[in-house]
Structure formats: C-alpha cells, structure tokens
Design an enzyme around this catalytic site. Structure first.
Site, PDB file in Angstrom:
ATOM      1  N   LYS A 156       0.886  -1.173   0.000  1.00 11.61           N
ATOM      2  CA  LYS A 156       0.000   0.000   0.000  1.00 11.61           C
ATOM      3  C   LYS A 156       0.921   1.219   0.000  1.00 11.61           C
ATOM      4  CE  LYS A 156      -4.184   1.502   2.391  1.00 11.61           C
ATOM      5  NZ  LYS A 156      -4.984   1.791   1.199  1.00 11.61           N
TER       6      LYS A 156
HETATM    7  N1  PMP Z   1      -7.806  -1.823  -3.079  1.00  8.98           N
HETATM    8  C1  PMP Z   1      -7.247  -0.607  -2.950  1.00  8.98           C
HETATM    9  C2  PMP Z   1      -6.568  -0.011  -4.121  1.00  8.98           C
HETATM   10  C3  PMP Z   1      -7.307   0.082  -1.723  1.00  8.98           C
HETATM   11  O1  PMP Z   1      -6.773   1.286  -1.588  1.00  8.98           O
HETATM   12  C4  PMP Z   1      -7.991  -0.520  -0.637  1.00  8.98           C
HETATM   13  C5  PMP Z   1      -8.092   0.211   0.677  1.00  8.98           C
HETATM   14  N2  PMP Z   1      -6.977  -0.042   1.481  1.00  8.98           N
HETATM   15  C6  PMP Z   1      -8.549  -1.787  -0.812  1.00  8.98           C
HETATM   16  C7  PMP Z   1      -8.431  -2.412  -2.043  1.00  8.98           C
HETATM   17  C8  PMP Z   1      -9.255  -2.482   0.310  1.00  8.98           C
HETATM   18  O2  PMP Z   1      -8.335  -2.850   1.298  1.00  8.98           O
HETATM   19  P1  PMP Z   1      -8.762  -3.007   2.815  1.00  8.98           P
HETATM   20  O3  PMP Z   1      -9.954  -3.868   2.817  1.00  8.98           O
HETATM   21  O4  PMP Z   1      -7.587  -3.667   3.438  1.00  8.98           O
HETATM   22  O5  PMP Z   1      -9.042  -1.657   3.339  1.00  8.98           O
END
Ligand code: PMP
Length: 298
Positions: A156
């Site tokens: 991320k």
């Molecule tokens: N895809 C992207 C590109 C994101 O930014 C997020 C948010 N973090 C997610 C998927 C979903 O991830 P999570 O469920 O861990 O928040």
C-alpha cells in the site's frame, strides 16, 4: 475540503504525541517528491459494550510492515507497539468511531538510494458509522490498475494512489459515484480504494490476487462467507460477465461494504435487499462493532 484536525488534535510522530497543528516534516523528503511512502487505512469502532476496538489491527499493521519492506524502507516497529500507540492516540483525541492513518515516510533524499531511516506518523480523525447505505453508480475507468511488473502492487504505497486519484476523478467528472478499474489484461480488478465482489445465483465471485491490493475487508468477506455457508470463488471476471451479475459491491476499510446500482448505466436487476451481498453487508456491520470479548482481536 474536509477538515481532518483542529487546534486540539493530537497525532503521534516519531516517538512523541504532539499537536497536529505543530507537527513538521522535511520538504526535502523523498516521500513528498516521489510518492515513496507506505500507509494504512484502519478503522476503530465503538463496540456494543461501549469499548473502543480497532478492527483487524494486527492485520493492518502487518500489512504496513509488508508494504515498507516491499519498498526497501527500513522498518523497526512491531504491530504490538503500534497498536498500543494507536489506542493512545484515539484516547488522547476522545475518539471511538475513527479513521486511523499511519504513514511511514522517508528522510530528505533527492536520489533513489535506500535510506538509513524511516519515520512514522499516526493520525486519527472522526468517522461515523457505516456510510454505504446508498447504492453506487459505477463507471468502468479508462485507467487500468498498475502493471504488477512495474510496481510491488501488494504494497500500500503512496505513489500507487495517483492511479486511484485519476480514476476516481474521471468517474466523478462524468457524473458517476465511483470508478471500476480493470487490470492490464482488461479483466475486472478493483476500485480506486476498494476491492469488489459480484454475485450470481447466490454465489459470490471476486478477482483472484495478482493484480489487486490484497484487502483486509476482502479477507473478512471470505471469513463471513465461510461462517454463513455462502459459496465464493476467486476468478478472472470479464466486464461482460459482471454486467450480467445479479449484484455487485465494493469492500474496503473506509467503504466497508457498499452495493452497486449499476455499472456503465447497466442496472443490476436483483433487488439489493434480496441478495446474499446484502446479507454479507449486514453481517460485516455487526462484526465491526462486536463486543471485544467476542472476538480474536487484540
Ligand atoms: N484496493 C485498494 C486499491 C485500496 O486502496 C484498498 C483500501 N486499502 C482496498 C483495495 C481495500 O483494502 P482493505 O480492505 O484492506 O481496506
């Protein structure tokens, strides 16, 4: 624009709890110039017994570490200590239902070489309960998700979000609520800040890992499906298939679970309230506010 802090707000910065309005960072940071930073998006909830619970805290801080290491950033924090600090920041700001944003960033460095240190900031701001009651009008983006051979896409990383910003702004400029991005091969991938699932004949489908961020909410949906006996399959999904689905939804920490009304103006025919997707949305809602003694969470 939203206001994330006021004169009283406290954040955690490299070992200290300080006022957000007094926090400083280096304008020569490699993070600012090249998008070279990693972060998390976490939520805390007031549980049914009145306590504050950071949902999936360990999973988020483990992913922060994974993201930093994938970017060759020095990382010396444990999930345990960061969770403790985060509860402290929440308490200092009197927040229970909050969004939590830890960010690991680089020192001053205009070159591309590895740094000897990383810095961390943890910010929190109020976020009300469950936003996603309205169904979304989604548009297939003209932007695709980054090529996994060009980026460590399981991280991320801040820079990856330029892609998300472009896609989301394009969709909103065209009058839609949100974008859906395909992968470099044209298969359905994810939203700018959320994963997606679709439903057909009572069964769920979601893009396999490889071209998407491995979402923690996505993993929670698998957990819910397992507990509720709902069938779910990871596969390559085409846009055509998706338009023929009974329902679809985005899932993510911020978005939680939010259903779609249409994709490119093609409406999903099944009434949202009659879908298993809606059932998952309801179970998720209960799970995040579940009393602490009921869960495996720290
Ligand atoms: N895809 C992207 C590109 C994101 O930014 C997020 C948010 N973090 C997610 C998927 C979903 O991830 P999570 O469920 O861990 O928040």
């Amino acid at each position: 624009m939203a206001s994330y802090y006021n004169k009283e707000t406290i954040l955690y910065l490299n070992g200290e709890y300080i006022k957000a309005s007094e926090a400083k960072m280096d304008f020569y940071s490699q993070s600012l110039h090249y998008g070279y930073a990693v972060f998390e998006g976490i939520r805390s909830y007031k549980t049914t017994d009145g306590e504050t619970k950071i949902f999936k805290a360990v999973e988020h801080y483990e992913r922060l570490k994974h993201s930093a290491l994938a970017m060759n950033m020095p990382y010396h924090w444990s999930a345990e200590e960061l969770i403790e600090i985060t509860y402290e920041v929440l308490s200092k700001n009197n927040l229970q239902n909050a969004y939590i944003r830890p960010l690991v960033y680089a020192p001053a460095n205009m070159s591309f070489v590895i740094n000897e240190a990383s810095f961390i900031v943890i910010e929190v701001w109020e976020m009300g309960l469950f936003l996603g009651e309205n169904l979304l009008r989604v548009m297939t983006s003209s932007f695709q998700r980054p090529n996994p051979k060009g980026f460590n896409i399981t991280a991320k990383a801040a820079g990856h979000y330029v892609n998300s910003i472009l896609a989301s702004q394009e969709a909103k400029a065209k009058g839609y609520d949100e974008a859906l991005l395909t992968d470099m091969n044209g298969f359905v991938a994810e939203g700018p800040g959320a994963n997606m699932f679709c439903e057909k004949d009572g069964k769920l489908f979601t893009p396999a890992l490889g071209n998407i961020l491995p979402g923690i909410t996505r993993a929670t949906v698998f957990e819910i499906c397992d507990e509720a006996g709902i069938e779910v399959e990871e596969k390559q999904i085409t846009l055509e298939e998706l338009k023929g689905a009974d329902a679809a939804f985005f899932c993510g920490t911020a978005a939680e679970i939010v259903g779609w009304e249409s994709l490119d103006d093609v409406k999903f025919t099944k009434n949202w309230n009659d879908t298993v997707s809606k059932k998952i949305q309801s179970i998720y809602k209960e799970k995040v506010t579940e009393a602490v003694f009921n869960t495996q969470e720290v």
